[in-house]
Structure formats: structure tokens, C-alpha cells
Design an enzyme around this catalytic site. Structure first.
Site, PDB file in Angstrom:
ATOM      1  CB  SER A  33     -11.541 -10.671   0.783  1.00  0.00           C
ATOM      2  OG  SER A  33     -10.449 -10.228  -0.013  1.00  0.00           O
ATOM      3  N   GLY A  83      -0.951 -11.970  -4.762  1.00  0.00           N
ATOM      4  CA  GLY A  83      -2.390 -11.729  -4.840  1.00  0.00           C
ATOM      5  C   GLY A  83      -2.738 -10.312  -4.416  1.00  0.00           C
ATOM      6  CG  ASP A 113      -1.834 -14.255   5.247  1.00  0.00           C
ATOM      7  OD1 ASP A 113      -2.595 -14.909   4.511  1.00  0.00           O
ATOM      8  OD2 ASP A 113      -1.583 -13.051   5.073  1.00  0.00           O
ATOM      9  NE  ARG A 168      -4.302 -16.483  -4.408  1.00  0.00           N
ATOM     10  CZ  ARG A 168      -3.787 -15.660  -3.494  1.00  0.00           C
ATOM     11  NH1 ARG A 168      -2.543 -15.224  -3.629  1.00  0.00           N
ATOM     12  NH2 ARG A 168      -4.497 -15.285  -2.466  1.00  0.00           N
ATOM     13  CE  LYS A 197      -6.045 -16.173   2.289  1.00  0.00           C
ATOM     14  NZ  LYS A 197      -6.266 -14.751   2.072  1.00  0.00           N
ATOM     15  NE  ARG A 240      -3.794  -2.382   2.274  1.00  0.00           N
ATOM     16  CZ  ARG A 240      -3.742  -3.711   2.123  1.00  0.00           C
ATOM     17  NH1 ARG A 240      -2.576  -4.327   2.011  1.00  0.00           N
ATOM     18  NH2 ARG A 240      -4.859  -4.423   2.067  1.00  0.00           N
TER      19      ARG A 240
HETATM   20  C1  S3P Z   1      -3.974  -9.181   2.416  1.00  0.00           C
HETATM   21  C2  S3P Z   1      -5.203  -9.729   2.664  1.00  0.00           C
HETATM   22  C3  S3P Z   1      -5.409 -11.166   2.900  1.00  0.00           C
HETATM   23  C4  S3P Z   1      -4.098 -11.897   3.183  1.00  0.00           C
HETATM   24  C5  S3P Z   1      -2.989 -11.470   2.256  1.00  0.00           C
HETATM   25  C6  S3P Z   1      -2.740  -9.982   2.395  1.00  0.00           C
HETATM   26  C7  S3P Z   1      -3.881  -7.714   2.186  1.00  0.00           C
HETATM   27  O1  S3P Z   1      -5.990 -11.723   1.745  1.00  0.00           O
HETATM   28  O2  S3P Z   1      -4.274 -13.286   3.103  1.00  0.00           O
HETATM   29  O3  S3P Z   1      -1.800 -12.156   2.517  1.00  0.00           O
HETATM   30  O4  S3P Z   1      -2.762  -7.161   2.273  1.00  0.00           O
HETATM   31  O5  S3P Z   1      -4.920  -7.090   1.954  1.00  0.00           O
HETATM   32  P1  S3P Z   1      -7.613 -11.731   1.544  1.00  0.00           P
HETATM   33  O6  S3P Z   1      -8.052 -10.335   1.454  1.00  0.00           O
HETATM   34  O7  S3P Z   1      -7.848 -12.473   0.260  1.00  0.00           O
HETATM   35  O8  S3P Z   1      -8.124 -12.466   2.743  1.00  0.00           O
END
Ligand code: S3P
Length: 450
Positions: free
Chosen positions: A174, A100, A327, A128, A354, A33
Site C-alpha cells: 500500500s 482514501g 486501480d 474503509r 477500495k 501530493r
Molecule cells: C494510491 C494508492 C493506492 C491506489 C489509490 C491511490 C496513492 O491505494 O489504489 O487509488 O495515491 O497512494 P493503496 O495504497 O491502498 O493500494
């Protein structure tokens, strides 16, 4: 295969103790971010403590491809942003590697721009589901010009001349989906609202406010959060100090708990309430974790931790804690293997989407190392044995999942029989120098040279 095209096996043999002090790398969520909002804001953002893992480096490359200037100044990163709404069209597909978070957050951000952008990644990321982000973007007017079956990468997005603000209730817990919608809202006129029933990590909200966005959060009596963002406001560059990642700290913490004679210090760990489910659970299991020097830094809670070897007992992890430790389940499974009695993970279906199907990967990794477990659709039960030093001897398949690799490396530290991991290289996505740092504390990790 690994990001570099080949697997690099790693063997974890018994450690004498895990002791000393470890400087855990910067938080991955905050790092992504920081780079993204720094590249979008007007003026300069200076980031100290940025995680220099491959996932975040890919986000830095992407923001540079979208017009930001990204430079190093000693250990700090300095980003000159384009100004909100002023990103430029990328010349090539944007490669997010294994990440992701990078991919889904940038989909939100770019989905509001009136130019095409193509998203690609490694085999793990390409398997994914992205539909969870594409669905709200479509409601805002974004066209999905290309997607593979089931909303998989490669995906090409094209925003309309102007996206429409929406009110969107996130259907699954999420933070990535929540953040994607808010980031799309940044370049959208009017108010974009996200409703979340389960409180997920809130770094996007906190950081947007820090950069000057007009964002408000209301929480009703049932804990449902309503996050509203006024679009098209100015974002101003900031100085950011990234705290140490609690999700990375989880590995040395559990190692110190299960390897006899350990005594480990971990300074500056992020203790945001949406991220500390593992610490709470380990304390309930009887872990000796001292939390000291609790303080606020850049709007986030931070503390120093001291962890000593402990006798653990199994627990039922409450379902409403899942989001705050999503996580950390792979390494908690390793702690549970050494606990007295059974440990139950409930409502953890999200683990199946994941970097790998983490429920299956954890269950197979436990089984192959002689640890009893039962796996359901969205739950896992681990039958612990405090005298589990006879565990080990198996080879764990990581499926390009850094957290599976690190979790089972921790298992090997506490067993008489070494644990083999089919690929240790993937760890570089989130925890650079993990083998060196852990070996410096007393671990015995051998990485096969390429
Ligand atoms: C994250 C959100 C989580 C987490 C990922 C980091 C983030 O995923 O598992 O490692 O930085 O917003 P989800 O939003 O899919 O749960």
C-alpha cells in the site's frame, strides 16, 4: 448515495468508434501530493495540470484549513505553504469525501501534530479500514482519541509533543500506508524508515526529494526497498506540471481497443514504472498500443499513446504485477470479456477494500450483463468472448465507486444492448467531464438530469 446526496443514473449505449484525441485529466496521486506538500513547504508552489476532481479539491480545502493559502491563477493553482512543522489546528472536522488517498495521507501528516484533528468522509470512505494507518501512527506516539469499529471514520487523532521515529515494514502492498508513515516522519526528529517488500507507486518519495527533503531509497537484491527520511528538514515550494493520469486513461484506452474501428490518441500520459501494469498486460493480450515520444518531465516518465481496435486474447495476469495496476482491474475485466479465452486476476485481495469491494462489484456487474466469471477470495476469472456484442442490458450497482461506473460505461460502448449504471455522478471524484469527453470521441453516454 452520491457525494451530493442522490444517485444520477447513466446509460451507455453502443458507440460507432472511439476516435480522435483526448486530454486525460491530471494524475490523482500526484495531484493530492502536490497540494499537500505545496501547503506544507515554505514559499510558493505553482501547480499546472492539477486534477480538479472532487477528491483533490477536498485535499485543497483541507490544506487551506490547516493554514496554507490556496489560490487560482488562470488554469494554475498557487499555494503558499506554512513551512514544515507549522500547520495550524483545524477549526472543524476535515471532510475527505470519497478519497482514501487524501484521508490516509493527511492522517500521517497530522498524526505528528500536537493538536486534535478529526477525519470524516462519505459512506464509502467511512466503510474503509483506517487501522493500517493508525497502527504505525500509534507506534510513533499518536493517540487515536476516537475511531469507529474496525478503525473506521470518524477518526480523531492527537499527536504527542514530539513523535518518535520508527522503522516500519508495511504489512500490505500500500502506497497510502507507506506515504502516511513518511509524512508523519516529516515532523518527527531523527530518521523514519519504511520498508516495503512490494514496490508500490513511488510519487511520495520522488516528490519529497523534489521539495528538498533528505530521503534515501536502498533496494536489496530481493527487491525490498528501505526508504529513510530525515525528519524536520526544510521543504521548499516547487513548480509542478502534473502529467495525465494513467488510471483515468485506462477507460478510453480499453474503449478504443474493444469498439471496432477506433483510433485514439492520448498525449502526456504518466508512464512511471509503478503505474503501467495495465499497459503491459494489454500488450500481452495483443492490444495495438503505440508508445511514442517517451520523455522525462519533473522526474516522471511521460509518453504519448495511440490505441487502435484490437483482437485480444485472455492472459493470466502475474501476481507480482498487482501493485502496478491496482486501480485498473475493473476496466481490465471489461477488456477480458471481449478477449478470446480466459483471463485470470491473481492475488488481488486488496481490491476488496477500495472505494467498494471491487472484486464483488466487478463480478456482479459482469454477471448482470451476461459475462461469465468465477470469483474467489483474492482472484477473479473472466471467460471472454470476442463476439460479445450481445452482452449488456444489465444495471450495474456502483457502490459509490467511480472506477466501477467508468469501467461498465466502457462495456456499454461495445455492446448492442445498453448498459445502465446506477450512478454516474461519482465519476466526478477522479475524472471531471468524463461523459462529455467520451461522447466527443464517439461514445453514447446519457446522464439523467438531476
Ligand atoms: C494510491 C494508492 C493506492 C491506489 C489509490 C491511490 C496513492 O491505494 O489504489 O487509488 O495515491 O497512494 P493503496 O495504497 O491502498 O493500494
Amino acid at each position: 448515495m452520491s457525494p451530493h446526496g442522490h444517485l444520477q443514473p447513466m446509460i451507455s449505449s453502443q458507440a460507432s468508434a472511439i476516435s480522435g484525441e483526448i486530454v486525460v485529466p491530471g494524475d490523482k496521486s500526484i495531484s493530492h501530493r502536490s497540494v499537500m506538500l505545496g501547503g506544507l513547504a515554505s514559499g510558493t508552489t505553482r501547480i499546472e495540470g492539477l486534477l480538479e476532481g472532487e477528491d483533490v479539491l477536498n485535499s485543497a480545502k483541507v490544506i487551506a484549513a490547516l493554514g496554507a493559502k490556496v489560490e487560482r491563477d488562470g488554469a494554475a493553482w498557487v499555494i503558499s505553504g506554512t513551512g514544515n512543522g507549522a500547520l495550524i489546528a483545524p477549526a472543524e472536522p476535515l471532510d475527505f469525501g470519497n478519497a482514501g488517498t487524501g484521508c490516509r495521507l493527511f492522517m500521517g501528516l497530522l498524526g505528528s501534530y500536537n493538536f486534535p484533528s478529526t477525519f470524516i468522509g462519505d459512506d464509502s470512505l467511512s466503510s474503509r479500514p483506517m487501522g493500517r494507518v493508525l497502527d504505525p501512527l500509534r507506534l510513533m506516539g499518536t493517540q487515536v482519541l476516537n475511531e469507529e469499529e474496525g478503525g473506521r471514520l470518524p477518526v480523531t487523532l492527537q499527536g504527542p509533543r514530539q513523535t518518535a521515529p520508527i522503522e516500519y515494514e508495511v504489512p500490505m502492498p500500500s502506497a497510502q500506508v507507506k506515504s502516511a508513515v513518511l509524512l508523519a516522519g516529516l515532523n518527527t526528529p531523527g530518521i523514519t524508515t519504511v520498508i516495503e517488500r512490494v514496490h508500490t507507486r513511488d510519487h511520495t518519495e520522488k516528490m519529497l526529494i523534489g521539495f528538498g527533503a533528505d530521503l534515501t531509497v536502498e533496494t536489496d537484491q530481493d527487491g525490498v526497498r528501505r526508504i529513510s527520511l530525515v525528519g524536520q528538514g526544510e521543504l521548499k515550494g516547487q513548480d509542478i506540471l502534473v502529467p495525465a493520469d494513467p488510471s483515468s486513461a485506462a477507460f478510453p484506452i480499453v474503449a478504443a481497443l474493444i469498439v471496432p474501428g477506433s483510433d485514439l490518441l492520448l498525449p502526456n500520459i504518466l508512464m512511471n514504472p509503478t503505474r503501467i501494469g495495465l499497459i503491459i498486460t494489454l500488450l500481452e493480450m495483443g492490444a495495438n498500443i503505440e508508445i511514442t515520444n517517451e520523455r522525462l518531465s519533473g522526474g516522471e516518465n511521460i509518453a504519448d499513446l495511440r490505441v487502435r481496435s484490437s483482437t485480444l486474447k485472455g492472459v493470466k495476469v502475474p501476481a507480482n504485477r498487482t501493485a502496478s495496476m491496482i486501480d485498473e482491474y475493473p476496466v481490465l475485466a471489461v477488456a477480458a470479456a471481449f478477449a478470446q479465452g480466459e483471463t485470470l486476476f491473481q492475488d488481488v485481495g486488496e481490491l476488496r477494500v477500495k472505494e467498494s469491494d471491487r472484486l464483488a462489484a466487478v463480478a456482479r456487474g459482469l454477471e448482470v450483463n451476461g459475462i461469465a466469471c468465477e470469483e474467489g477470495d483474492d482472484w477473479l476469472k473472466i471467460i471472454g468472448d470476442p463476439d460479445g456484442k450481445n452482452y449488456g442490458g444489465g444495471t450495474v450497482v456502483t457502490h459509490l465507486d467511480h472506477r466501477i461506473a467508468m469501467a461498465f460505461s466502457v462495456l456499454g460502448m461495445a455492446c448492442e444492448n445498453p448498459v445502465s449504471i446506477d450512478d454516474g455522478q461519482i465519476i466526478g471524484t477522479s475524472f471531471p467531464n468524463y461523459p462529455e469527453l467520451m461522447n466527443g470521441l464517439g461514445a453514447n453516454l446519457a446522464v439523467k438530469p438531476l
